[in-house]
Design a protein around this motif. Structure first.
Motif, PDB file in Angstrom:
ATOM      1  N   PRO A   1       0.719  -1.266  -0.193  1.00  0.00           N
ATOM      2  CA  PRO A   1       0.125  -0.050  -0.105  1.00  0.00           C
ATOM      3  C   PRO A   1       0.923   1.244  -0.094  1.00  0.00           C
ATOM      4  CG  PRO A   1      -0.124  -1.159   1.974  1.00  0.00           C
ATOM      5  CD  PRO A   1       0.372  -2.009   1.323  1.00  0.00           C
ATOM      6  N   ASP A   2       2.092   1.247   0.610  1.00  0.00           N
ATOM      7  CA  ASP A   2       2.637   2.363   0.636  1.00  0.00           C
ATOM      8  C   ASP A   2       4.292   2.080   0.698  1.00  0.00           C
ATOM      9  OD1 ASP A   2       3.126   1.767   3.487  1.00  0.00           O
ATOM     10  OD2 ASP A   2       1.293   2.747   3.809  1.00  0.00           O
ATOM     11  N   GLU A   3       5.107   3.106   0.686  1.00  0.00           N
ATOM     12  CA  GLU A   3       6.777   2.980   0.753  1.00  0.00           C
ATOM     13  C   GLU A   3       6.959   2.339   2.165  1.00  0.00           C
ATOM     14  OE1 GLU A   3       4.898   5.588  -0.206  1.00  0.00           O
ATOM     15  OE2 GLU A   3       6.195   6.770  -1.536  1.00  0.00           O
ATOM     16  N   SER A   4       6.472   2.500   3.235  1.00  0.00           N
ATOM     17  CA  SER A   4       6.728   2.267   4.429  1.00  0.00           C
ATOM     18  C   SER A   4       6.781   0.692   4.626  1.00  0.00           C
ATOM     19  CB  SER A   4       5.779   2.896   5.581  1.00  0.00           C
ATOM     20  OG  SER A   4       6.112   2.328   6.926  1.00  0.00           O
ATOM     21  N   ASP A   5       5.528   0.229   3.838  1.00  0.00           N
ATOM     22  CA  ASP A   5       5.400  -1.148   3.992  1.00  0.00           C
ATOM     23  C   ASP A   5       6.442  -2.035   3.165  1.00  0.00           C
ATOM     24  OD1 ASP A   5       3.203  -3.651   2.564  1.00  0.00           O
ATOM     25  OD2 ASP A   5       2.981  -3.443   4.512  1.00  0.00           O
ATOM     26  N   VAL A   6       6.398  -1.233   1.921  1.00  0.00           N
ATOM     27  CA  VAL A   6       7.700  -2.159   1.277  1.00  0.00           C
ATOM     28  C   VAL A   6       9.007  -2.235   2.010  1.00  0.00           C
ATOM     29  CG1 VAL A   6       9.263  -1.543  -0.664  1.00  0.00           C
ATOM     30  CG2 VAL A   6       6.648  -1.042  -0.886  1.00  0.00           C
ATOM     31  N   LEU A   7       9.552  -0.942   2.569  1.00  0.00           N
ATOM     32  CA  LEU A   7      10.608  -1.138   3.488  1.00  0.00           C
ATOM     33  C   LEU A   7      10.567  -2.182   4.426  1.00  0.00           C
ATOM     34  CD1 LEU A   7      11.908   2.515   3.240  1.00  0.00           C
ATOM     35  CD2 LEU A   7      12.850   0.403   2.010  1.00  0.00           C
ATOM     36  N   THR A   8       9.498  -2.113   5.166  1.00  0.00           N
ATOM     37  CA  THR A   8       9.161  -3.185   6.389  1.00  0.00           C
ATOM     38  C   THR A   8       9.285  -4.712   5.644  1.00  0.00           C
ATOM     39  OG1 THR A   8       7.724  -1.603   7.496  1.00  0.00           O
ATOM     40  CG2 THR A   8       7.481  -3.803   8.110  1.00  0.00           C
ATOM     41  N   ARG A   9       8.783  -4.946   4.644  1.00  0.00           N
ATOM     42  CA  ARG A   9       8.930  -6.245   4.308  1.00  0.00           C
ATOM     43  C   ARG A   9      10.068  -6.532   3.856  1.00  0.00           C
ATOM     44  NH1 ARG A   9       4.018  -8.323   4.163  1.00  0.00           N
ATOM     45  NH2 ARG A   9       2.251  -7.032   4.171  1.00  0.00           N
ATOM     46  N   ALA A  10      11.066  -5.497   3.256  1.00  0.00           N
ATOM     47  CA  ALA A  10      12.330  -5.683   2.943  1.00  0.00           C
ATOM     48  C   ALA A  10      13.263  -6.198   4.305  1.00  0.00           C
ATOM     49  CB  ALA A  10      12.955  -4.687   2.105  1.00  0.00           C
ATOM     50  N   LEU A  11      13.059  -5.204   5.255  1.00  0.00           N
ATOM     51  CA  LEU A  11      13.623  -5.412   6.465  1.00  0.00           C
ATOM     52  C   LEU A  11      13.406  -6.512   7.158  1.00  0.00           C
ATOM     53  CD1 LEU A  11      12.906  -1.902   8.078  1.00  0.00           C
ATOM     54  CD2 LEU A  11      15.460  -2.811   7.366  1.00  0.00           C
ATOM     55  N   THR A  12      12.286  -7.200   7.320  1.00  0.00           N
ATOM     56  CA  THR A  12      11.876  -8.463   7.683  1.00  0.00           C
ATOM     57  C   THR A  12      12.222  -9.679   7.112  1.00  0.00           C
ATOM     58  OG1 THR A  12       9.762  -8.143   6.768  1.00  0.00           O
ATOM     59  CG2 THR A  12       9.835  -7.272   9.138  1.00  0.00           C
ATOM     60  N   ALA A  13      12.717  -9.459   5.752  1.00  0.00           N
ATOM     61  CA  ALA A  13      13.282 -10.282   4.937  1.00  0.00           C
ATOM     62  C   ALA A  13      14.717 -10.802   4.880  1.00  0.00           C
ATOM     63  CB  ALA A  13      12.835 -10.163   3.418  1.00  0.00           C
ATOM     64  N   VAL A  14      15.408  -9.797   5.512  1.00  0.00           N
ATOM     65  CA  VAL A  14      16.893  -9.808   5.637  1.00  0.00           C
ATOM     66  C   VAL A  14      17.319 -11.219   6.609  1.00  0.00           C
ATOM     67  CG1 VAL A  14      19.052  -8.940   6.353  1.00  0.00           C
ATOM     68  CG2 VAL A  14      17.334  -7.495   5.163  1.00  0.00           C
ATOM     69  N   GLY A  15      16.980 -11.412   7.409  1.00  0.00           N
ATOM     70  CA  GLY A  15      17.026 -12.446   8.439  1.00  0.00           C
ATOM     71  C   GLY A  15      16.760 -13.525   7.742  1.00  0.00           C
ATOM     72  N   ALA A  16      15.614 -13.897   6.977  1.00  0.00           N
ATOM     73  CA  ALA A  16      15.143 -14.986   6.556  1.00  0.00           C
ATOM     74  C   ALA A  16      15.882 -15.705   5.219  1.00  0.00           C
ATOM     75  CB  ALA A  16      13.653 -14.888   6.134  1.00  0.00           C
ATOM     76  N   LEU A  17      16.845 -14.559   4.805  1.00  0.00           N
ATOM     77  CA  LEU A  17      17.673 -15.187   3.631  1.00  0.00           C
ATOM     78  C   LEU A  17      18.891 -15.403   3.972  1.00  0.00           C
ATOM     79  CD1 LEU A  17      16.451 -12.383   1.161  1.00  0.00           C
ATOM     80  CD2 LEU A  17      15.610 -14.514   1.250  1.00  0.00           C
ATOM     81  N   GLY A  18      19.498 -15.037   5.329  1.00  0.00           N
ATOM     82  CA  GLY A  18      20.997 -15.412   5.146  1.00  0.00           C
ATOM     83  C   GLY A  18      21.203 -15.140   6.990  1.00  0.00           C
ATOM     84  N   PRO A  19      22.555 -14.781   7.088  1.00  0.00           N
ATOM     85  CA  PRO A  19      23.005 -14.683   8.626  1.00  0.00           C
ATOM     86  C   PRO A  19      22.829 -13.370   8.792  1.00  0.00           C
ATOM     87  CG  PRO A  19      24.920 -15.008   7.002  1.00  0.00           C
ATOM     88  CD  PRO A  19      23.598 -15.154   6.356  1.00  0.00           C
ATOM     89  N   CYS A  20      22.572 -12.488   8.092  1.00  0.00           N
ATOM     90  CA  CYS A  20      22.527 -11.104   8.416  1.00  0.00           C
ATOM     91  C   CYS A  20      21.366 -10.610   9.329  1.00  0.00           C
ATOM     92  CB  CYS A  20      22.692 -10.045   6.891  1.00  0.00           C
ATOM     93  SG  CYS A  20      24.079 -10.538   5.960  1.00  0.00           S
ATOM     94  N   ARG A  21      21.344  -9.425   9.692  1.00  0.00           N
ATOM     95  CA  ARG A  21      20.349  -8.962  10.443  1.00  0.00           C
ATOM     96  C   ARG A  21      19.948  -7.352  10.002  1.00  0.00           C
ATOM     97  NH1 ARG A  21      21.921  -7.357  16.528  1.00  0.00           N
ATOM     98  NH2 ARG A  21      22.727  -5.567  15.632  1.00  0.00           N
ATOM     99  N   ALA A  22      18.858  -6.946   9.709  1.00  0.00           N
ATOM    100  CA  ALA A  22      18.354  -5.662   9.332  1.00  0.00           C
ATOM    101  C   ALA A  22      18.611  -4.626  10.472  1.00  0.00           C
ATOM    102  CB  ALA A  22      16.984  -5.736   8.903  1.00  0.00           C
ATOM    103  N   GLU A  23      19.239  -3.558  10.029  1.00  0.00           N
ATOM    104  CA  GLU A  23      19.310  -2.483  11.029  1.00  0.00           C
ATOM    105  C   GLU A  23      18.506  -1.180  10.900  1.00  0.00           C
ATOM    106  OE1 GLU A  23      22.318  -4.739  12.894  1.00  0.00           O
ATOM    107  OE2 GLU A  23      21.506  -2.728  13.496  1.00  0.00           O
ATOM    108  N   ALA A  24      18.293  -0.921   9.597  1.00  0.00           N
ATOM    109  CA  ALA A  24      17.411   0.275   9.270  1.00  0.00           C
ATOM    110  C   ALA A  24      17.267   0.383   7.922  1.00  0.00           C
ATOM    111  CB  ALA A  24      17.912   1.677   9.854  1.00  0.00           C
ATOM    112  N   ALA A  25      16.295   1.333   7.613  1.00  0.00           N
ATOM    113  CA  ALA A  25      15.835   1.438   6.167  1.00  0.00           C
ATOM    114  C   ALA A  25      15.418   2.927   6.072  1.00  0.00           C
ATOM    115  CB  ALA A  25      14.716   0.842   5.514  1.00  0.00           C
ATOM    116  N   TYR A  26      16.004   3.552   4.899  1.00  0.00           N
ATOM    117  CA  TYR A  26      15.629   4.903   4.653  1.00  0.00           C
ATOM    118  C   TYR A  26      15.183   5.381   3.507  1.00  0.00           C
ATOM    119  CZ  TYR A  26      19.057   5.190   8.596  1.00  0.00           C
ATOM    120  OH  TYR A  26      19.724   4.944   9.928  1.00  0.00           O
ATOM    121  N   LEU A  27      14.300   6.420   3.497  1.00  0.00           N
ATOM    122  CA  LEU A  27      13.663   6.817   2.053  1.00  0.00           C
ATOM    123  C   LEU A  27      14.180   8.256   2.053  1.00  0.00           C
ATOM    124  CD1 LEU A  27      11.583   5.685   0.325  1.00  0.00           C
ATOM    125  CD2 LEU A  27       9.805   6.830   1.618  1.00  0.00           C
TER     126      LEU A  27
END
Lengths: 214, 566
Positions: B38-64
């Motif tokens: 629905p909006d940019e915030s939702d896009v970035l939230t889904r990206a942030l929450t996907a980081v840990g599911a794809l490998g050993p990394c952790r999401a720290e923040a996202a910026y627009l």
């Protein structure tokens, strides 16, 4: 037993959004909001009831009171579903507020043994609303849920039945969705079914643990 | 392919490959989900929450990247810190390393749309990720950037649609207001046209009432300043029309004058017709059910304005005409040329041709003001006497067309003024304007004779003065009285003492030319009675009725006596 073999195609026994489904199919359905859920779930179950299939809805707390009305409104021919439609709540998954995947699978297997005996030509359909899981999402739970879903794939393949697990994108984020997608052979999204030949095979469950920080 | 018993699992490479492909497949699905966000915030939230599911990394923040610079999105992401914000800003839109406490590796992945930097995705790991793991992160960043671009485009389009919708709504509202305004203007134009037509067509006060009735559908009553009905339009006219009490009516007018809008009083909605602060009249809608709305009130208000103009105009006309009439009468009395007199009389609606008579009116206890003069005029009009009216030297003066009914006029004025104590003198006939001054003098003479007579309240015409007309103008009144006493004194005394009619008998005897039969008939007495009375007259007066001189003097005396009230 309707086990899938590599050399013989299996006839479709169900449809989801017009896409044919075969026995043993396990679909991860991703939707946004209750209305969209009903929009694809109701025809799925109505079709099964019309075909004489046994239908099990593992719904939310309110589905037991309201879904039969929704069904009757959508498909007057099947009315309120009759005895072939069984509706159960989140208690199928939770015991004392804790998810117990093994217990759930045991109960589901018992249900299949009872409702879909091997000597009968009856087919069964399962629709499971997973909204109950939202408050529990954290890394450890995600691993448990993914393992359960992988085992559910095995269970579905053991009987002439089709199963659909439904996750609301308004409730769940990528920390759960990404592992779920990896664990399901088919994903329904935006009215389409996408097949994932590289899903994590339940037969390889004993392999390396799922990705993610431990 | 079935697995044979005793065989170990798949090779690590095969398992790794499947895992990698599964990750890529999940990124593909995630991309579809983010593109429908629905909006940019939702896009970035889904990206942030996907980081840990794809490998050993952790999401720290996202910026627009917004108009005001780099903005952490979502703002409440738990691992973000101001220190990290500062590091990302210093990168200036490019990807690069960042320092994260207790993490060996930290990186800011630039989110780019063609050539523009639209955001950052910051990740960390306990150790440097493998190339394959980093590849997945880069794919995630690319898909996120694409989804952000879509979300921004949708938002821009949504904003534009909202603006268009707002413009459309504003235009619809404006059109609605215009429609309302046009409707109001149409109504006001209709009101203006109908009332203006009523004025232009000289329909007068009645025309205004009728126009207002047609405009509103309500009965209309127009009253003068004092509550007298001047015009009514529509059904239900009261008969007789009720006359309001003076004091409450005056209070009502004062109360209404304090308000700028028509006011409701009982079953009426009333508007004042005011001219220069003076109330000239009222106009009212008869509305017992209180149904009059704004349009009706507007029409009423406009009608009151038209009425004020009409009443002021009528008053001005009346004043001008009155002044013209007065000036004309003054000039006629003092003498003017006939041609000018005829023209000026015609200008005020009076035909001065033909016989005219002058009448002068005085009333005891009543000053000769405008009210008095108007009362005299109304009395004359009531008797269908066409006249010119003026005030002069403490009396009302009328120039009357045709011989007036002097006695009837006196009675009419008495009724109008509520008192019979008045005197009217009527002059002789005038056939041309140049004769009016003479007639005026004659009227004055007749008035004087009437007022000095024993019956001062009444009407006297100059023609009735008889022989006295010859004597009057040149002689004094005292001498005339002495003459009468000289010749009729004994007889008057005798009549007074004995309640007899010797003087009347003598007067009638002379008027009948000495004819016994005619005199007896006129007096309704027997011939013998007449003969007896004549004998008594000779005895009492001591005069010889057969002597020429005595006969002449006695006859003149009886004439004068009769004029003076006999």
């Amino acid at each position: 037993m309707h086990r899938r073999t590599a050399d013989a195609p299996v006839a479709a026994v169900a449809h989801l959004g017009g896409v044919p489904l075969t026995p043993g199919d396990h679909i991860c359905a991703l939707y946004r909001g209750r209305a969209e859920r009903d929009q694809f779930m109701t025809p799925f179950l109505a079709e099964g009831l019309s075909a004489g299939h046994i239908c099990l809805l593992l719904g939310t707390e309110g589905d037991g009171r309201t879904f039969r009305d929704v069904l009757a409104s959508h498909a007057p021919a099947v009315g309120r579903g009759g005895n072939n439609l069984q509706i159960r709540g989140p208690d199928e998954y939770l015991r004392d507020g804790t998810f117990d995947g093994d217990r759930t699978l045991a109960r589901l297997s018992a249900w299949s043994d009872e409702m879909v005996p091997s000597d009968d030509d009856t087919c069964a359909r399962l629709a499971a609303d997973m909204s109950w899981a939202q408050p529990l999402v954290r890394p450890a739970f995600v691993q448990d849920l993914v393992r359960y879903e992988m085992r559910a794939t095995r269970w579905l393949r053991s009987y002439p039945q089709v199963g659909m697990c439904m996750y609301d994108l308004e409730m769940f984020h990528s920390d759960l969705i990404v592992p779920l997608v990896k664990a399901h052979p088919k994903v329904w999204l935006n009215g389409m079914i996408m097949e994932n030949p590289y899903f994590l095979d339940p037969d390889e469950e004993t392999g390396p643990p799922a990705s993610g920080e431990t | 392919m079935a697995t044979t018993s005793g065989t170990t699992g798949r090779s690590p490479r095969t398992s790794w490959g499947r895992e990698h492909l599964a990750n890529l497949y999940s990124l593909f699905v995630l991309s579809m989900i983010m593109n429908d966000a629905p909006d940019e915030s939702d896009v970035l939230t889904r990206a942030l929450t996907a980081v840990g599911a794809l490998g050993p990394c952790r999401a720290e923040a996202a910026y627009l990247t917004l108009d005001n610079g780099l903005t952490r999105t979502p703002a409440d992401w738990p691992d973000a810190t101001p220190h990290l914000d500062a590091q990302v800003r210093r990168l200036g839109g490019q990807g690069g390393p960042v320092t994260v406490p207790d993490r060996e590796w930290g990186w800011s992945l630039a989110l780019r749309s063609t050539a523009d930097a639209i955001g950052h995705l910051v990740v960390s790991a306990p150790s440097r990720p493998t190339d394959d793991e980093y590849f997945l992160l880069r794919v995630l960043a690319q898909q996120t950037a694409a989804a952000l671009t879509q979300a921004m485009a949708r938002r821009t389009e949504h904003d534009r649609e909202q603006q268009l919708r707002q413009l459309s709504d504003d235009r619809a509202a404006t059109n609605a207001r215009l429609t309302t305004s046009v409707s109001e203007l149409e109504h006001q134009r209709s009101v203006h046209e109908m009332l203006s037509d009523a004025s232009a067509n000289d329909d007068g006060v009645q025309g205004i009432a009728e126009a207002l009735h047609r405009l509103t559908g309500y009965p209309v009553a127009i009253e003068d300043r004092f509550g007298n009905l001047r015009a009514w339009a529509g059904p239900g006219r009261p008969d007789p029309y009720p006359k309001p009490e003076a004091t409450p009516h005056e209070e009502l007018l004062q109360d209404a004058a304090r308000r700028q809008r028509p006011v409701r009083v009982a079953e009426q909605v009333i508007a004042l017709a005011q001219h220069r602060g003076e109330v000239l009249g009222t106009v009212a809608l008869i509305d017992p059910e209180a149904g009059a709305g704004e349009e009706e009130r507007f029409a009423l208000d406009y009608a009151s304005t038209a009425l004020a103009l009409e009443l002021a105009h009528l008053r001005n006309l009346a004043e001008v005409e009155l002044r013209l009439r007065r000036e004309l009468v003054d000039d006629l009395i003092t003498g003017t040329d006939d041609a000018s007199a005829y023209a000026r009389a015609a200008a005020v609606g009076h035909d001065l041709h033909g016989p005219h008579y002058l009448a002068v009116v005085q009333w005891t206890g009543r000053p000769a003001d405008d009210t008095f003069v108007q009362a005299v005029g109304r009395s004359a009009a009531g008797l269908r006497m066409r006249s010119l009216l003026a005030r002069r030297s403490g009396m009302a003066v009328l120039v009357l067309q045709g011989r007036p009914q002097a006695k009837a006029l006196h009675e009419a004025v008495g009724r109008e003024l509520g008192s019979p104590t008045g005197s009217i003198g009527v002059g002789g006939r005038c056939d041309t304007p140049s004769e009016i001054p003479r007639s005026f003098q004659e009227a004055l003479r007749a008035l004087e004779v009437r007022q000095r007579s024993q019956s001062p309240h009444g009407a006297t015409t100059f023609d009735e003065l008889g022989l006295y007309r010859i004597l009057g103008p040149g002689g004094g009144y005292r001498e005339v009285e002495q003459f009468v006493r000289e010749w009729l004194g004994p007889l008057l005394d005798y009549d007074a003492a004995h309640h007899s009619d010797l003087v009347q008998t003598l007067s009638q005897y002379f008027e009948c030319g000495g004819n016994y039969d005619a005199t007896a008939a006129a007096l309704a007495i027997h011939r013998s009675t007449l003969r007896y009375r004549l004998q008594r007259i000779r005895e009492v007066s001591g005069s010889d009725l057969g002597a020429v001189d005595s006969r002449l003097n006695l006859h003149v005396a009886t004439r004068v006596w009769k004029v003076l009230g006999g």
